[in-house]
Design a protein around this motif. Structure first.
Motif, short mmCIF file in Angstrom:
data_model
loop_
_atom_site.label_atom_id
_atom_site.label_comp_id
_atom_site.label_asym_id
_atom_site.label_seq_id
_atom_site.Cartn_x
_atom_site.Cartn_y
_atom_site.Cartn_z
N ASP A 95 -17.98 21.34 -22.67
CA ASP A 95 -18.68 22.30 -21.82
C ASP A 95 -20.16 22.39 -22.19
OD1 ASP A 95 -16.39 22.84 -20.43
OD2 ASP A 95 -15.93 24.69 -21.50
N ILE A 96 -20.44 22.48 -23.49
CA ILE A 96 -21.82 22.63 -23.94
C ILE A 96 -22.62 21.37 -23.65
CG2 ILE A 96 -23.28 22.92 -25.98
CD1 ILE A 96 -21.01 24.65 -27.16
N GLY A 97 -22.06 20.21 -24.00
CA GLY A 97 -22.76 18.96 -23.76
C GLY A 97 -23.01 18.70 -22.29
N ALA A 98 -22.02 19.00 -21.46
CA ALA A 98 -22.18 18.79 -20.02
C ALA A 98 -23.24 19.72 -19.45
CB ALA A 98 -20.85 19.01 -19.31
N TYR A 99 -23.26 20.96 -19.92
CA TYR A 99 -24.25 21.94 -19.42
C TYR A 99 -25.67 21.52 -19.80
CZ TYR A 99 -26.72 26.36 -18.79
OH TYR A 99 -27.62 27.32 -18.41
N ILE A 100 -25.85 21.14 -21.08
CA ILE A 100 -27.19 20.78 -21.55
C ILE A 100 -27.68 19.51 -20.87
CG2 ILE A 100 -28.50 20.02 -23.56
CD1 ILE A 100 -26.81 21.87 -25.26
N ALA A 101 -26.82 18.48 -20.82
CA ALA A 101 -27.23 17.21 -20.21
C ALA A 101 -27.47 17.37 -18.72
CB ALA A 101 -26.17 16.14 -20.47
N GLY A 102 -26.61 18.15 -18.06
CA GLY A 102 -26.78 18.36 -16.63
C GLY A 102 -28.07 19.07 -16.30
N ARG A 103 -28.42 20.08 -17.09
CA ARG A 103 -29.66 20.83 -16.85
C ARG A 103 -30.89 20.04 -17.24
NH1 ARG A 103 -29.11 26.44 -16.18
NH2 ARG A 103 -31.39 26.36 -15.94
N ALA A 104 -30.82 19.29 -18.34
CA ALA A 104 -31.99 18.58 -18.86
C ALA A 104 -32.28 17.30 -18.09
CB ALA A 104 -31.79 18.26 -20.34
N ILE A 105 -31.23 16.59 -17.67
CA ILE A 105 -31.41 15.28 -17.04
C ILE A 105 -31.26 15.36 -15.53
CG2 ILE A 105 -30.54 12.92 -16.94
CD1 ILE A 105 -29.55 13.28 -19.82
N GLY A 106 -30.26 16.08 -15.07
CA GLY A 106 -30.02 16.16 -13.62
C GLY A 106 -29.53 14.83 -13.09
N GLY A 107 -30.09 14.40 -11.99
CA GLY A 107 -29.72 13.09 -11.44
C GLY A 107 -28.60 13.16 -10.43
N PRO A 108 -27.95 12.02 -10.18
CA PRO A 108 -26.91 11.94 -9.14
C PRO A 108 -25.77 12.92 -9.39
CG PRO A 108 -27.53 9.75 -9.91
CD PRO A 108 -28.18 10.73 -10.85
N LYS A 109 -25.25 13.45 -8.30
CA LYS A 109 -24.13 14.39 -8.39
C LYS A 109 -22.82 13.63 -8.65
CE LYS A 109 -26.79 17.88 -7.42
NZ LYS A 109 -27.13 18.89 -8.43
N LEU A 110 -21.94 14.30 -9.36
CA LEU A 110 -20.65 13.69 -9.70
C LEU A 110 -19.69 13.73 -8.52
CD1 LEU A 110 -18.85 12.45 -11.88
CD2 LEU A 110 -18.19 14.78 -12.56
N ALA A 111 -19.54 14.89 -7.91
CA ALA A 111 -18.65 15.06 -6.76
C ALA A 111 -19.21 16.19 -5.90
CB ALA A 111 -17.23 15.37 -7.21
N PRO A 112 -20.28 15.91 -5.16
CA PRO A 112 -20.98 16.98 -4.43
C PRO A 112 -20.15 17.71 -3.40
CG PRO A 112 -21.73 14.79 -3.74
CD PRO A 112 -20.89 14.60 -4.96
N SER A 113 -19.14 17.05 -2.84
CA SER A 113 -18.33 17.71 -1.83
C SER A 113 -17.36 18.71 -2.44
CB SER A 113 -17.55 16.67 -1.02
OG SER A 113 -16.65 15.96 -1.86
#
Length: 211
Positions: A95-113
């Motif tokens: 959870d922590i790693g996904a939150y930090i990487a998602g906020r810091a890097i962003g980029g393509p969505k995993l499953a936008p729908s």
């Protein structure tokens, strides 16, 4: 910022409660696990009301199986406490790693729908974080080295469990399965990853692959 503080404080409280109950074991841990399972099933029934008996039955097993897995790990598996804490560490670090990487890097969505906020960077960050944190715990214990491989796979499973739980919420038109935990939502929101990781860990242990 205020929401992040509330979310962090609630998260720390949950971690403390889970670790304390794990160390106590016995009826204390069993009551906590049973309470979480009941809460999950209640939220599932409310979220999927009107979906038919099959979905309601699926919700019963969705809450029951990981509860039995947690109890088995704590009381029946070799080095049960250490293995249970490894399960917690993998879930929290994911959870922590996904939150930090998602906020810091962003980029393509995993499953936008299904879940528009999740990114591929968050998925990879969660897997790396789980692998590193899981390995650090292995260095402090005498648990099987096979868990080093299982950690990132469990992180992948945890995030898949998160996406699975997001589907019914999106169909029902709600953001969270509940509101009892400030900053986190409901029991399904907080425990969806645990469903996969606890079940997978118990199956691997029972199958004799952790040696």
């Amino acid at each position: 910022m205020r929401e992040l503080v509330i979310r962090s404080l609630a998260g720390v409280l949950l971690i403390f409660l889970a670790v304390w109950a794990a160390y106590r074991g016995g009826y204390v841990f069993a009551v906590l696990v049973a309470s979480a399972a009941v809460m999950m099933f209640y939220e599932w029934r409310r979220l999927l009301a009107g979906w038919g008996f099959g979905w309601q039955a699926a919700g019963f097993f969705y809450a029951l199986v990981p509860a039995l897995a947690l109890l088995w790990i704590r009381d029946r598996a070799p080095q049960g406490l250490e293995l249970l804490l490894w399960v917690f560490i993998v879930i929290w670090s994911t959870d922590i790693g996904a939150y930090i990487a998602g906020r810091a890097i962003g980029g393509p969505k995993l499953a936008p729908s299904i879940s528009p906020n999740k990114t591929i960077a968050g998925l990879v960050g969660g897997m790396i974080s789980a692998g590193l944190a899981g390995y650090a715990w292995l260095e402090l214990t005498s648990l099987s080295a096979a868990l080093f491989v299982l950690a990132p796979l469990s992180a992948l499973g945890a995030q898949a469990g998160d996406l699975f739980e997001s589907g019914p919420k999106r169909r029902a038109g709600v953001k969270n399965s509940g509101s009892w935990l400030p900053g986190h939502g409901g029991g399904l929101d907080r425990l969806d990853g645990l469903v996969v990781v606890a079940t997978l860990t118990a199956l691997v242990q029972i199958g004799g692959w952790l040696r």
